[in-house]
Structures are given as structure tokens and as C-alpha cells.
Write a protein that holds these residues in place. Sequence first.
Motif, mmCIF file in Angstrom:
data_model
loop_
_atom_site.group_PDB
_atom_site.id
_atom_site.type_symbol
_atom_site.label_atom_id
_atom_site.label_comp_id
_atom_site.label_asym_id
_atom_site.label_seq_id
_atom_site.Cartn_x
_atom_site.Cartn_y
_atom_site.Cartn_z
ATOM 1 N N PRO A 1 7.017 -1.555 14.972
ATOM 2 C CA PRO A 1 7.200 -0.310 14.121
ATOM 3 C C PRO A 1 8.671 -0.236 13.627
ATOM 4 O O PRO A 1 9.444 -0.726 14.251
ATOM 5 C CB PRO A 1 6.840 0.631 15.025
ATOM 6 N N LEU A 2 8.952 0.508 12.644
ATOM 7 C CA LEU A 2 10.127 0.821 12.198
ATOM 8 C C LEU A 2 10.836 1.847 13.178
ATOM 9 O O LEU A 2 10.117 2.897 13.677
ATOM 10 C CB LEU A 2 10.263 1.285 10.717
ATOM 11 N N SER A 3 12.129 1.887 12.876
ATOM 12 C CA SER A 3 12.797 3.050 13.959
ATOM 13 C C SER A 3 13.611 3.692 12.635
ATOM 14 O O SER A 3 14.524 3.213 11.961
ATOM 15 C CB SER A 3 13.708 2.456 14.785
ATOM 16 N N VAL B 1 8.384 -1.506 1.478
ATOM 17 C CA VAL B 1 7.029 -1.134 1.568
ATOM 18 C C VAL B 1 6.463 -1.354 0.199
ATOM 19 O O VAL B 1 6.770 -0.435 -0.741
ATOM 20 C CB VAL B 1 6.712 0.216 2.177
ATOM 21 N N VAL B 2 5.635 -2.575 0.230
ATOM 22 C CA VAL B 2 5.118 -2.729 -1.258
ATOM 23 C C VAL B 2 3.589 -2.426 -1.006
ATOM 24 O O VAL B 2 2.998 -3.053 0.014
ATOM 25 C CB VAL B 2 5.476 -4.165 -1.660
ATOM 26 N N MET B 3 3.239 -1.511 -1.983
ATOM 27 C CA MET B 3 1.724 -0.996 -1.690
ATOM 28 C C MET B 3 0.901 -1.487 -2.904
ATOM 29 O O MET B 3 1.187 -1.045 -4.151
ATOM 30 C CB MET B 3 1.799 0.316 -1.813
ATOM 31 N N LEU C 1 -0.174 -4.574 6.404
ATOM 32 C CA LEU C 1 -0.891 -3.687 7.074
ATOM 33 C C LEU C 1 -2.129 -3.367 5.978
ATOM 34 O O LEU C 1 -1.754 -3.166 5.151
ATOM 35 C CB LEU C 1 -0.092 -2.434 7.469
ATOM 36 N N LEU C 2 -3.387 -3.476 6.420
ATOM 37 C CA LEU C 2 -4.497 -3.159 5.913
ATOM 38 C C LEU C 2 -4.850 -1.445 6.244
ATOM 39 O O LEU C 2 -5.107 -1.457 7.332
ATOM 40 C CB LEU C 2 -5.669 -3.883 6.419
ATOM 41 N N VAL C 3 -4.706 -0.680 5.226
ATOM 42 C CA VAL C 3 -5.123 0.482 5.119
ATOM 43 C C VAL C 3 -6.416 1.234 4.905
ATOM 44 O O VAL C 3 -6.797 2.329 4.745
ATOM 45 C CB VAL C 3 -4.099 1.548 4.879
ATOM 46 N N TRP C 4 -7.203 0.241 3.996
ATOM 47 C CA TRP C 4 -8.542 0.477 3.203
ATOM 48 C C TRP C 4 -8.274 1.743 2.368
ATOM 49 O O TRP C 4 -7.376 1.716 1.694
ATOM 50 C CB TRP C 4 -9.375 1.084 4.623
ATOM 51 N N LEU D 1 3.568 3.070 10.541
ATOM 52 C CA LEU D 1 4.605 2.306 10.077
ATOM 53 C C LEU D 1 6.077 2.657 11.038
ATOM 54 O O LEU D 1 6.747 1.760 11.568
ATOM 55 C CB LEU D 1 5.429 2.588 8.832
ATOM 56 N N PHE D 2 5.986 3.938 11.758
ATOM 57 C CA PHE D 2 7.142 4.470 12.501
ATOM 58 C C PHE D 2 6.633 4.481 13.936
ATOM 59 O O PHE D 2 7.562 4.913 14.804
ATOM 60 C CB PHE D 2 7.695 5.662 12.167
ATOM 61 N N GLY D 3 5.617 4.056 14.197
ATOM 62 C CA GLY D 3 5.195 3.854 15.564
ATOM 63 C C GLY D 3 4.633 5.151 16.440
ATOM 64 O O GLY D 3 4.491 4.902 17.759
#
Length: 856
Positions: A323-325, A552-554, A613-616, A630-632
Motif C-alpha cells: 500500500p501507498l503511504s 496510477v494508470v486506469m 490491481l483489478l477492480v472489476w 491503495l492506501f492500505g
Amino acid sequence: MTFTSFDADVEEAIRTLPVADKVRLLSGSGLWFTQAEPRLGLPKITVSDGPVGVRGHRDTEAAGSVNLPSATCLASSWDRRLMARVGRLLAAEARRQEVDVVLGPTMNLHRSPLAGRNFECLSEDPLLTGELAAAYVDGIQAQGIGACPKHFVANEAETERTTVNNVLDEQTLHEVYLAPFERVVRQARPWMIMAAYNGVNGKAMTENPLTENPLKTEWGFEGAVVSDWHAVYSTVDSALSATDLAMPGPEKLWGDGLVDAISSGLVPEAVIDEKVRRLVTLGRRVEEGRRNGPATPEAGAAVAREAAAAGFVLLENPAGVLPLSPGDLTSIAVVGPSALDPRTQGGGSASVFPAYTVAPAEGLRARAGDGVRLTTVQGAWLSEGLREPRTAECHAPGQGEGSVRLTWRGPAGTVAEEYGPRTTLTRGTGAIPAGATAVDVETIFTPDVSGTWKLGFKGIGHASLEVDGDAMAGADSRDRYADIEAVLIGAPDESAGVDLTAGTPVHLTLRYAWHPQATLFRVGLAIDEPRESADREIAKAAAAAGAADVAVVMVGTSGAVESEGFDRTSLALPGRQDDLVRAVIEANPRTVVVVNAGAAVEMPWRNDAAAVLLVWFPGMEFGNALADVLFGDAEPGGHLPTTWPAALADAPVRDTRPRNGRLEYTERLDVGYRGWAKQARQTPQAAAPAYWLGHGLGYTTFAVEGFTLLGAAAPGDDVHTVLTVRNTGSRDGKYLAQIYADAPETDVDRPEFWLAGFATELIPAGEHRDIRVTLPGRSFQHWDAGRGWCGEETTFRIAPAGQAGNARAALAGPLAASIGPAATIRPMASIPPAATVRSAASSRPAASVPALDGMG
């Protein structure tokens, strides 16, 4: 078969009711209602789509519905308890929308990655699908609302779906495609079952004997079988079948012609009486549910947010960038088409109208805080078509973002005026003001860039667009009003080029009239901004990524690629999205790729990203759930419910297109991971999938310390096992226990191995849990065309594995256990201590059991 009888007065009412009145009850009174009959105590019953929310019988975007994640996202949780919570929320939504029966869940299997409706279906595995669907149905019906699992049966593709004859052998039909429906019927007792559009082995499902046996006779289904909408194709054959209710209605094929068929003896009146009894039973359940009402519901937003995070699948995270901080970041670049126009749900009957949607950038900005600079760039486009205006781009005079002013008009002038929350209207006849025959949709649109914009509309009907009072585009397609697929999914769009200046608003007026016989319409504004060249747009995204601490590329699919109504032709991401991902990764090695798709896509760059990361299709809380993961603040709780190919050409089943009206399920039992396993054995050089069923990483680590076989209480009963797992990391995490089985010496046609049981458990950091996993007795039986379900005199191996790709090694490994023939499984008390194989794992370091240990 007569499944029940009522007290004498009801039976007498059924007997004496005129045949024409009985026939009237067997089809609906519109799109979403059944017929009432006071003489039978039968109320008018309201049904509604769909599986990820309750749209409501009024079919209006103004109502606002909770938009839950897609079925693929929900199934990725592998969590029965979560599915029951989702069911309870749907029941509360149904009650709020005055709906009695929710048309869901969709239980068809992911037979091919090209099936256009996979996003709406739970998984590729019959056990996983059946268990999760049963929990979903239980959650709904415990609150006094009915559920209607669909589409019975073998409805795994959209091509020629109303005419296709799907051809399956008996063993495949029973062990794979009927199996999840049997589980949900026996465990959850749904109030309704929907018969599919397609045929099976030569008979349309609304005429197919499978609706009688096994559904009603063998399984004891006491509810009503309803047709899919407009899926009754005959009078006599369908009436003689076990289909009880034709929807929508009135259904002409079950009108005067059916009355005549009964009078002439072609259809016995007793057959009709049995259908009426089932509808009366349904009505009694509905009345009881209305009296009792659901319990206090959970907050819809909270469930939607939790369910999304629970289904997000962390596919890659090799260097632990997630996760990001927030404390370590000063800037984030969020780029890609799904960053600006995210898909929260799939298209077609499963769609609902959320009251709001949290965009990804919105959720990330709120969580990162003011100290972190966040930039967004389009990066690529999903298609050449038009899009809906974004919420921030328009507003009605004096109203909030995204709003429109609606002026409803009739022959004598204005009928009503109101404000709406969306630029696309979906309305059934019950949501149109009395006397209205047309509507004007007005909003103020403010462009963010200068240039030639495409301004227009999308919909079936007579429409024209005015920009500051000048007519710009128009079309008349009212003759297609009865084509519901076109109305809801494939409506045409019209537009004109208009030069606009950034920051200078224009007044848009869409004038629209629907066909007078239409029961439902959908129309809305549609636009497209001036586009720079694809190369220039990708370069802008890469530059933004290179200047940020993390990118973060979506990326994802569009409604033109993945929807009800058609199958896919490719698994490639549309447009230049693959090029975009590669450019962003090259510009910033700390790139997280977020995949916003309802089902499998090819990801040729997956091994180069810092994380994938797969978010459907994650529902209305998309942005908040994304920030949580993403931030845990939350674990990525998902594990794949279906196997993802690296390339379409590698997939065992690719063809969804019938030949001469027939689609043969030639792979038989080997669906999904089973087909991949068979392919690997037969052709060792064959490509492996990108990710197997059950794959999913997390933010902590686990070690399996033991696997205990408890046995079964009696022959054919469930087999009970215990998996001892320790959380060896520093964070709490959810562990998914997957138990696989094989029969290495079998004489029966079986898969290489199969999922025999599963369970999830939250394990605190540093602690261990004994996870009880029940393996249904059916997992060790097979279907024989002459004898039905049978045991086999052979030995089965069972073993825990971290995913289906590890199952073969696990079944030959130190934690594997054996059980005797299915017909003679030993009772629990006689299982010797040797069946407990804990020492083989606990005596060696955790790293020595790679098939079992790993991320949560």
C-alpha cells in the motif's frame, strides 16, 4: 407434479375459476407486474432487475438506487457472509422501491472469456457459483423479499441467444451447469427461477422438460418458473412445460390461443391449475413478506464500499509498492480513460441508477489530503463514440452539478416541469407525467478545452438538439421502439460539430418524443471533446506520470466491448490503452495499473508494472474503495473467481458463436481452470494462463501449518476438514482456504482436479486459526445417465492449494490426504490419527510449502 394443495375454499376457487381467467394470470400485466386475482387471494406482484441493485418498477433515473459491484467483483470475495449482507441490502432496496421479487442472481458460468455477460455472472466454477448464490438468495429472502436466480440453464453466451440450441451431454449438464442451480434450490429455496432464452438439446428452455425434472420433481422446487422477458415462443409446447409465468405481459401466445388449446384438449386444464397454484403460493409468500417487512437495513454506501474492496484482486505487487503511504508522497498522477469516465457497472438489464458515483480521482484526493498534488490526464480513449457529459461539466440553471431541467409536454402544451439528476433519462410509463407525449431536456454545458466539440444525443425515438437555440442534430428512430435491446443497449447516436471556447457555457436543449406504444425509453445527451492525436495524448500522460511520485494508470473496457446483448470478439483493451500503460511505466517505475473491467482482458505489460490491481465494475463507491485499498486502509480482499488467459488464443474455450443454430459444449466437464489443467497435461508446451482461479495477493503473509481430515458422518455425506493457518505478517488479513480434489485411479470421466470446498477467515497479525472447510458429498459423486448421481469405488485425494494452478502439486504433496470410495467414506470416529498430516508441514519452514504459503 402437484407439489402442494390449499385449503378447500382456495382449491374450489381454482376449480371454478373460468379458464380464460386462469390463462390471464399466467402472463404479466406490463413489464414488471403480474396479474392479481381477488378470488384466489392473489396479489399483484412487482419484480425488478437486478443483481447489483434494484432499479425499481418505475424505471426512472430519478429514483436513485444503491449500485453494488458487479457479480464478478462480489464473487472475488469468495465470502458467503458478505454475499448474505449484499442480499439483505438488496431486500431493503426492494422494499424501498415497492418491489416484491429481485431478478437475480445471475448464475451462468464463465464458459468462455468472450461471453459478453460474464461480468454479470459469478464465476467459472459450479461449486463456487452455487454456494455464493445460495448465500445471496438467503440474504434477500430472510428479509421477506423473493429472489429469482437466472438463467436456467446453460445460458453462457449472447450470440443468437433467443434461438441457439446449446448441445450438452447428460454428465456435463448435471455436473457443471445444473449443479449450481441445484445447490441454490436445495439450500436457499428461491421463490422464483427464470427460464433462459436459449434452448438445450433441441428444446427452448421455456418448453424444456428440465424445468419439470430435475427442477421441480427431483429437487423439490416449490416456486414459480418465469420466462425471461419475451422468451415464450409457442402456445401449446410452452404451456405443457413447467413454465408457470410468461413475462412481460399480456403474452399474446398465452392468450386466446391458449384458451382454445385448453378447450380442444391440447392442453389439459389440470396443467394450467398447477401453474395457478404455484402463482398463489408465490403470492402468499409475497403477502407474508409485505406484512413482516425486512429488518433494519445496513447503510447502502458502507456495504457497497466494503464489498468493492473485498472483491478487488491484487494481481501483481512484486516490490511491495502497495500500500501507498500518504506521508511519503507529494504528488500522484492519475491517468487513463477510466480515471475520468469510470465504469461502475455493466450494460443491459443489470444496470441501475446510482444516486451518486465517487470518481477515482475524487476518492484518492480526499484520502491523500491537501498536502499531495493530484493531476489527471485522459491518456487514451476507449472508442470513437460519444460519451455522457461528466457531472462537473453541466448543470441546470440554479441547480447542482450534473442536473437537467425537464419540461414534459403534451398536445395542449406543458404538462409538468421538474429537475433531474442525470443527463440521460430512462423512463417507464409509470414514471412519465400523465398526458405527456414528449420532453425537453435542458442543461448548461461548460467545456474545459477550446475547439470543435461533438454535441448530440443517444436514444430510440424522435429527437433533436439545440445549442443556444440553434438546431444542430436530429433523427427519428421511433419505429424501433419495441426493440428493448436497442432501447437499453444499442441505441444510435447523432451529433454535430460545434466550436466552443473553454470556460464559456452553452445552453443545450434536447427535444424528444417517444413512440406512443413504447413502455420504456432511454435518451440522453452525448458529447465528445476535441481530441489531440493519440500519440500526443499518451505523451502528456507520460509526462504527468514522470513528474509524480507515483502514477496510477486506469484502463478498462467500454460499453461497446462488454455488455449484455452481444459477445466479445477480443480480450484486448480497446483503443491505445496498452500503449498508454507502457509509456507510463517507462516514465515512472512506480506505476500502479488499475484495471476497470467486468471480466478478463489481456494485459501484455502486467510483469512490468509495479503493481496491478483489478477492480472489476466496482459500483458507486468506486473512488472511496480504491483509495481504501491503495492506501492500505483496507485489504485487497479478492481472489479470482475465473481463470484469466494471457492471450485469447491460449484459452481452452474461445468460440461462443453457433453453427447452423447449434453451439456444442465439446469441452464437456473441462470448463475454466479444468480446461487449462487438461490442456497442460495433454500439451505440456501449451501456454499457461496469466492467472488461475483463486489467485489474489494481499498486504500480509500466511503459512499453512496443518491440514486435518475429519471424515463424513455417513456414506455420501459432506466431508469435513480443518486447515490450520498462521498470519506471519504484521497486518490483519483475510485468508482464503481452497481445497481441491482429484481421483488419480478413477474409471469415470472426471476433470484433472476440481474445487471441492472453500472458506474465508480473517486472521489477526501473528495469530493462527483453524479454518473448517466442508467438502460437499456431491464433490465425490458423478452423474451416470442411467443411474443418476453415483459414488465410485476409488480413492480421492484432497489438499489445500493457494490457487488452482498449485492444485496438481498440492495433491501430490505433503499436505494431501486420501479418502475412500465416495460410497464408503469412513465415519468421523474411525478416521485414524494418520489422516492428520499437520507434522509434514509444521516440521519444515513455511517457505518449503510454496503451493500453500503466500499473500492473503
